[in-house]
Design a protein around this motif. Structure first.
Motif, PDB file in Angstrom:
ATOM      1  N   ASP A  67       0.825  -1.210   0.000  1.00 56.96           N
ATOM      2  CA  ASP A  67       0.000   0.000   0.000  1.00 56.96           C
ATOM      3  C   ASP A  67       0.856   1.255   0.000  1.00 56.96           C
ATOM      4  OD1 ASP A  67      -2.766  -1.174   2.074  1.00 56.96           O
ATOM      5  OD2 ASP A  67      -2.280  -1.468  -0.031  1.00 56.96           O
ATOM      6  N   ASP A  68       2.016   1.187   0.677  1.00 56.78           N
ATOM      7  CA  ASP A  68       2.797   2.399   0.874  1.00 56.78           C
ATOM      8  C   ASP A  68       3.949   2.554  -0.106  1.00 56.78           C
ATOM      9  OD1 ASP A  68       4.804   1.202   3.697  1.00 56.78           O
ATOM     10  OD2 ASP A  68       4.094   0.234   1.871  1.00 56.78           O
ATOM     11  N   CYS A  69       4.187   1.558  -0.954  1.00 53.59           N
ATOM     12  CA  CYS A  69       5.254   1.687  -1.932  1.00 53.59           C
ATOM     13  C   CYS A  69       5.092   0.644  -3.031  1.00 53.59           C
ATOM     14  CB  CYS A  69       6.635   1.556  -1.276  1.00 53.59           C
ATOM     15  SG  CYS A  69       6.939  -0.055  -0.508  1.00 53.59           S
ATOM     16  N   ARG A  70       5.823   0.871  -4.124  1.00 57.80           N
ATOM     17  CA  ARG A  70       5.780  -0.074  -5.245  1.00 57.80           C
ATOM     18  C   ARG A  70       6.628  -1.301  -4.946  1.00 57.80           C
ATOM     19  NH1 ARG A  70       8.660   0.185 -10.437  1.00 57.80           N
ATOM     20  NH2 ARG A  70       9.662   2.061  -9.636  1.00 57.80           N
ATOM     21  N   LEU A  71       7.831  -1.070  -4.420  1.00 59.12           N
ATOM     22  CA  LEU A  71       8.729  -2.162  -4.044  1.00 59.12           C
ATOM     23  C   LEU A  71       9.364  -1.820  -2.698  1.00 59.12           C
ATOM     24  CD1 LEU A  71      10.729  -2.769  -7.372  1.00 59.12           C
ATOM     25  CD2 LEU A  71       8.812  -4.122  -6.528  1.00 59.12           C
ATOM     26  N   LEU A  72       9.521  -2.838  -1.847  1.00 57.28           N
ATOM     27  CA  LEU A  72      10.268  -2.678  -0.606  1.00 57.28           C
ATOM     28  C   LEU A  72      11.441  -3.649  -0.653  1.00 57.28           C
ATOM     29  CD1 LEU A  72      10.725  -1.557   2.214  1.00 57.28           C
ATOM     30  CD2 LEU A  72       9.211  -3.347   3.101  1.00 57.28           C
ATOM     31  N   LEU A  73      12.659  -3.098  -0.659  1.00 54.54           N
ATOM     32  CA  LEU A  73      13.876  -3.913  -0.681  1.00 54.54           C
ATOM     33  C   LEU A  73      14.268  -4.240   0.751  1.00 54.54           C
ATOM     34  CD1 LEU A  73      15.897  -1.832  -3.317  1.00 54.54           C
ATOM     35  CD2 LEU A  73      14.180  -3.601  -3.726  1.00 54.54           C
ATOM     36  N   LYS A  74      14.529  -5.539   1.013  1.00 56.86           N
ATOM     37  CA  LYS A  74      14.804  -5.963   2.390  1.00 56.86           C
ATOM     38  C   LYS A  74      16.063  -6.836   2.430  1.00 56.86           C
ATOM     39  CE  LYS A  74      10.773  -7.884   2.957  1.00 56.86           C
ATOM     40  NZ  LYS A  74       9.594  -8.519   3.595  1.00 56.86           N
ATOM     41  N   PRO A  75      17.260  -6.221   2.412  1.00 55.94           N
ATOM     42  CA  PRO A  75      18.484  -7.019   2.521  1.00 55.94           C
ATOM     43  C   PRO A  75      18.575  -7.714   3.871  1.00 55.94           C
ATOM     44  CG  PRO A  75      18.968  -4.674   2.704  1.00 55.94           C
ATOM     45  CD  PRO A  75      17.538  -4.777   2.307  1.00 55.94           C
ATOM     46  N   ARG A  76      18.922  -8.992   3.859  1.00 49.39           N
ATOM     47  CA  ARG A  76      19.059  -9.744   5.109  1.00 49.39           C
ATOM     48  C   ARG A  76      20.441  -9.562   5.728  1.00 49.39           C
ATOM     49  NH1 ARG A  76      16.130 -13.220   1.680  1.00 49.39           N
ATOM     50  NH2 ARG A  76      14.006 -13.609   2.398  1.00 49.39           N
ATOM     51  N   LEU A  77      21.380  -9.105   4.945  1.00 46.59           N
ATOM     52  CA  LEU A  77      22.714  -8.845   5.481  1.00 46.59           C
ATOM     53  C   LEU A  77      22.626  -7.668   6.444  1.00 46.59           C
ATOM     54  CD1 LEU A  77      26.065  -8.937   3.700  1.00 46.59           C
ATOM     55  CD2 LEU A  77      25.468  -6.850   4.916  1.00 46.59           C
ATOM     56  N   THR A  78      23.247  -7.805   7.599  1.00 42.12           N
ATOM     57  CA  THR A  78      23.211  -6.766   8.621  1.00 42.12           C
ATOM     58  C   THR A  78      24.319  -5.743   8.376  1.00 42.12           C
ATOM     59  OG1 THR A  78      22.322  -8.320  10.241  1.00 42.12           O
ATOM     60  CG2 THR A  78      23.320  -6.306  11.091  1.00 42.12           C
ATOM     61  N   ALA A  79      23.949  -4.475   8.333  1.00 38.97           N
ATOM     62  CA  ALA A  79      24.925  -3.405   8.140  1.00 38.97           C
ATOM     63  C   ALA A  79      25.668  -3.137   9.441  1.00 38.97           C
ATOM     64  CB  ALA A  79      24.219  -2.136   7.662  1.00 38.97           C
ATOM     65  N   THR A  80      26.981  -2.882   9.331  1.00 38.05           N
ATOM     66  CA  THR A  80      27.780  -2.655  10.535  1.00 38.05           C
ATOM     67  C   THR A  80      27.441  -1.328  11.190  1.00 38.05           C
ATOM     68  OG1 THR A  80      29.533  -1.734   9.146  1.00 38.05           O
ATOM     69  CG2 THR A  80      29.673  -4.086   9.717  1.00 38.05           C
ATOM     70  N   ASP A  81      27.099  -0.319  10.379  1.00 40.53           N
ATOM     71  CA  ASP A  81      26.744   0.989  10.911  1.00 40.53           C
ATOM     72  C   ASP A  81      25.887   1.714   9.875  1.00 40.53           C
ATOM     73  OD1 ASP A  81      30.159   2.139  10.330  1.00 40.53           O
ATOM     74  OD2 ASP A  81      28.514   1.798   8.927  1.00 40.53           O
ATOM     75  N   ARG A  82      25.539   2.953  10.185  1.00 41.33           N
ATOM     76  CA  ARG A  82      24.636   3.714   9.298  1.00 41.33           C
ATOM     77  C   ARG A  82      25.287   3.980   7.939  1.00 41.33           C
ATOM     78  NH1 ARG A  82      19.957   6.254  10.469  1.00 41.33           N
ATOM     79  NH2 ARG A  82      19.208   7.813   8.988  1.00 41.33           N
ATOM     80  N   GLU A  83      26.585   4.229   7.937  1.00 42.83           N
ATOM     81  CA  GLU A  83      27.259   4.503   6.669  1.00 42.83           C
ATOM     82  C   GLU A  83      27.279   3.258   5.786  1.00 42.83           C
ATOM     83  OE1 GLU A  83      27.894   7.272   5.418  1.00 42.83           O
ATOM     84  OE2 GLU A  83      28.773   6.436   3.599  1.00 42.83           O
ATOM     85  N   HIS A  84      27.468   2.107   6.420  1.00 43.72           N
ATOM     86  CA  HIS A  84      27.421   0.855   5.667  1.00 43.72           C
ATOM     87  C   HIS A  84      26.024   0.664   5.056  1.00 43.72           C
ATOM     88  CE1 HIS A  84      27.957  -3.795   5.627  1.00 43.72           C
ATOM     89  NE2 HIS A  84      28.048  -3.277   4.421  1.00 43.72           N
ATOM     90  N   ALA A  85      24.996   1.026   5.822  1.00 41.74           N
ATOM     91  CA  ALA A  85      23.626   0.930   5.304  1.00 41.74           C
ATOM     92  C   ALA A  85      23.443   1.858   4.108  1.00 41.74           C
ATOM     93  CB  ALA A  85      22.625   1.271   6.407  1.00 41.74           C
ATOM     94  N   ARG A  86      24.058   3.052   4.177  1.00 44.02           N
ATOM     95  CA  ARG A  86      23.965   3.979   3.046  1.00 44.02           C
ATOM     96  C   ARG A  86      24.599   3.375   1.802  1.00 44.02           C
ATOM     97  NH1 ARG A  86      22.391   9.163   4.044  1.00 44.02           N
ATOM     98  NH2 ARG A  86      22.370   9.891   6.201  1.00 44.02           N
ATOM     99  N   GLU A  87      25.735   2.699   1.967  1.00 42.79           N
ATOM    100  CA  GLU A  87      26.400   2.077   0.826  1.00 42.79           C
ATOM    101  C   GLU A  87      25.508   1.019   0.176  1.00 42.79           C
ATOM    102  OE1 GLU A  87      30.915   2.602   2.667  1.00 42.79           O
ATOM    103  OE2 GLU A  87      30.082   0.605   2.251  1.00 42.79           O
ATOM    104  N   ILE A  88      24.836   0.220   1.027  1.00 37.74           N
ATOM    105  CA  ILE A  88      23.923  -0.799   0.503  1.00 37.74           C
ATOM    106  C   ILE A  88      22.787  -0.137  -0.276  1.00 37.74           C
ATOM    107  CG2 ILE A  88      22.276  -2.602   1.153  1.00 37.74           C
ATOM    108  CD1 ILE A  88      24.066  -3.162   3.600  1.00 37.74           C
TER     109      ILE A  88
END
Length: 589
Positions: free
Chosen positions: A487-508
């Motif tokens: 309902d709230d978006c066309r696609l939701l991407l859900k990587p199962r790999l855990t990011a080490t920090d916020r910057e790592h999440a930005r890279e993903i």
């Protein structure tokens, strides 16, 4: 709080008790006079016609016996204690030309008059035993209770409607100029009618009605009810109840329990698609059974009809908006005899960002964080609560898991945010949290095979020369799932790999942006949710946000390079110190 043009919602059911105190039982005596003067034998029930605000109404008077013992007071001049009813129906396009008491009264209802006095008593018809009357409001003085139950009338019009209908049978209008502050409302509802082809997002399994229930209700405490009847057609009757506590969580400042329901008239298939009966209603109604507050007709020191109407309309407006509807009207609504999709008015309603994804994010983050740090006793308690269907106490959990009582209590403390401990009972915080944890429990055994399977698939594709685009490569690299058509978006991407920090999440997320744009030529409507190593969750509703307010890339590289150099210098210094200590030991020998 938004002040703007809003769709005018239609008032539907209404039920209120107006207490007429100032004149005591004089209005009741006036009704009794009308009853005595009318020839019921030959004339049948008295009928009348009256006008209110340019509308013509038809009315019919009736009375009924009740097991009330007449008031033992010199001022009471009657040997009976009848209740009186006035049936009313508006002469409009829905009027069926029947006498008011026989009519369907689509726009109309019933006014019931009951005499009240201190210490009322009733007599059992079979035994003759006399007992106290319970359930009425004893004000310490005589009065008349006028209960009006009607529908499709604006709430504020009821006093005038009550006065004019009563005047048609001999009650002077002056009796209705003032109502006692104890006058209360026990039912009220507002609705819109939506087009059948557009109403799916409202009642869908991941729509606002289902999410309100699964995310706001604990699984074993309080009152919970969610009904879905899709046997005859999708969304035939889907309803969820929010008690007053959850109403406050849903929209801050609300205090009244409500039912939100999507439903059709009986046999909607007998109507053509251009007829109102073919299309469903979305309705929000006041629920006294799950509300501790009393709603008065007019009260400065408490909730009254204005507060009630505001809460009903705000809940309806927000549910519509969360389902993607325009709250100012438009082609997704369908008109009927009382609801007009083109009728708007400027007023103030509180619109809030849908709290359900936020609550979902918090609960999912709590589950993920807990799962990684669970002790054996935590896992045992969790699995026991997930598998048990009844009320569970800490002692029950101790017996069921084999752990001692104190260990269970310590586990409960560690599982705060997932397990709720109230009144000696244990419960999982919500249905959503339970489902999320079940997925974690089940997926634990599948994690290894999934990782091996992904690697094997990639090797096979490489060997066969199968080309993967950037998005497929990104999915494989980060073991990502993609949820479509939410309902709230066309696609939701859900990587199962855990990011080490916020910057790592930005890279993903930046890599996802590049891959999405390569496949679809646009990132519009694509969201991403990334879990951090500390158990928290980041959700970007626009992939460009991963680039916004980010530190300069060269600065990041320089910072990392400096950290590595500092670490190497520290290691060299420790090695040199260790070498000196060893050299000193050899010299002492």
């Amino acid at each position: 709080m938004a002040v703007q043009q809003f769709l005018r919602f239609q008032c539907h059911e209404f039920d209120a008790h107006f207490h007429m105190v100032r004149d005591g039982l004089k209005p009741y005596y006036a009704l009794t006079k009308t009853r005595k003067e009318h020839d019921w034998q030959t004339g049948g029930k008295p009928t009348a016609t009256f006008d209110v605000d340019g509308e013509t109404w038809h009315a019919c008077l009736d009375y009924d016996d009740q097991p009330i013992v007449p008031w033992d007071d010199p001022s009471y001049r009657l040997n009976t204690a009848y209740l009186y009813r006035i049936y009313i129906v508006c002469e409009d396009e829905t009027y069926d030309d029947e006498r008011a008491d026989r009519s369907k009264r689509v726009k109309g209802g019933t006014i019931t008059y009951r005499p009240r006095w201190p210490g009322m008593k009733k007599r059992d018809d079979e035994t003759g035993e006399v007992s106290e009357v319970n359930g009425y409001m004893d004000l310490g003085l005589p009065y008349l209770d006028a209960q009006i139950q009607a529908s499709n009338v604006d709430f504020d019009r009821y006093p005038d409607l009550l006065a004019e209908a009563s005047a048609a049978f001999g009650l002077p209008r002056r009796y209705f100029h003032e109502f006692h502050e104890t006058s209360t409302i026990v039912d009220a509802a507002v609705y819109v009618r939506v087009c059948r082809d557009d109403s799916g997002p409202i009642y869908a399994p991941d729509g606002p009605l289902a999410r309100i229930h699964s995310l706001l209700e604990g699984d074993r405490s309080g009152y919970r009810k969610h009904v879905e009847d899709n046997r005859d057609r999708p969304g035939d009757y889907v309803a969820t109840i929010v008690d007053d506590e959850r109403a406050r969580k849903l929209i801050r400042g609300h205090r009244i329990g409500k039912e939100v329901k999507h439903y059709y008239l009986k046999d909607p298939e007998t109507y053509e698609s251009d007829e109102f009966g073919h299309h469903p209603k979305l309705e929000v109604g006041y629920q006294t059974s799950v509300t501790e507050e009393t709603v008065y007709w007019d009260r400065e020191d408490g909730l009254d009809r204005n507060d009630l109407r505001r809460e009903l309309e705000e809940t309806l407006a927000n549910v519509l908006e969360w389902a993607g509807f325009d709250v100012t009207g438009g082609g997704r609504y369908f008109g009927d005899a009382y609801f007009d999709p083109d009728d708007r008015e400027r007023r103030s309603l509180k619109l809030v960002d849908c709290p359900l994804p936020k609550i979902e994010s918090e609960q999912e983050a709590a589950v993920m964080c807990l799962w990684g740090d669970m002790k054996p006793s935590d896992e045992a308690l969790t699995k026991f609560l997930l598998s048990d269907g009844g009320e569970v106490s800490p002692a029950d959990a101790a017996d069921g898991t084999g752990y001692c009582y104190d260990t269970i209590l310590r586990a409960v403390d560690r599982l705060e945010g997932f397990v709720r401990h109230t009144y000696g009972q244990l419960e999982i915080e919500s249905d959503y949290a339970a489902e999320a944890m079940i997925k974690r429990v089940r997926s634990a055994g599948e994690q290894f095979s999934r990782e091996i399977g992904s690697a094997a698939m990639q090797v096979a594709e490489d060997a066969q020369g199968v080309a993967s685009d950037a998005l497929d490569t990104w999915r494989t690299r980060y073991d990502a799932g993609i949820e479509c058509d939410r309902d709230d978006c066309r696609l939701l991407l859900k990587p199962r790999l855990t990011a080490t920090d916020r910057e790592h999440a930005r890279e993903i997320a930046r890599e996802a942006y590049t891959a999405v744009c390569e496949r679809f030529s646009s990132h519009h409507g694509v969201h991403i949710r990334v879990e951090l190593s500390d158990g928290s969750m980041i959700r970007w509703r626009n992939l460009m946000e991963a680039f916004t307010n980010a530190p300069d890339h060269d600065a990041i590289l320089e910072h990392r390079r400096s950290e590595r150099h500092a670490e190497m210098d520290e290691r060299i210094e420790r090695s040199q110190l260790e070498a000196l200590r060893l050299k000193g030991r050899r010299a002492t020998r």
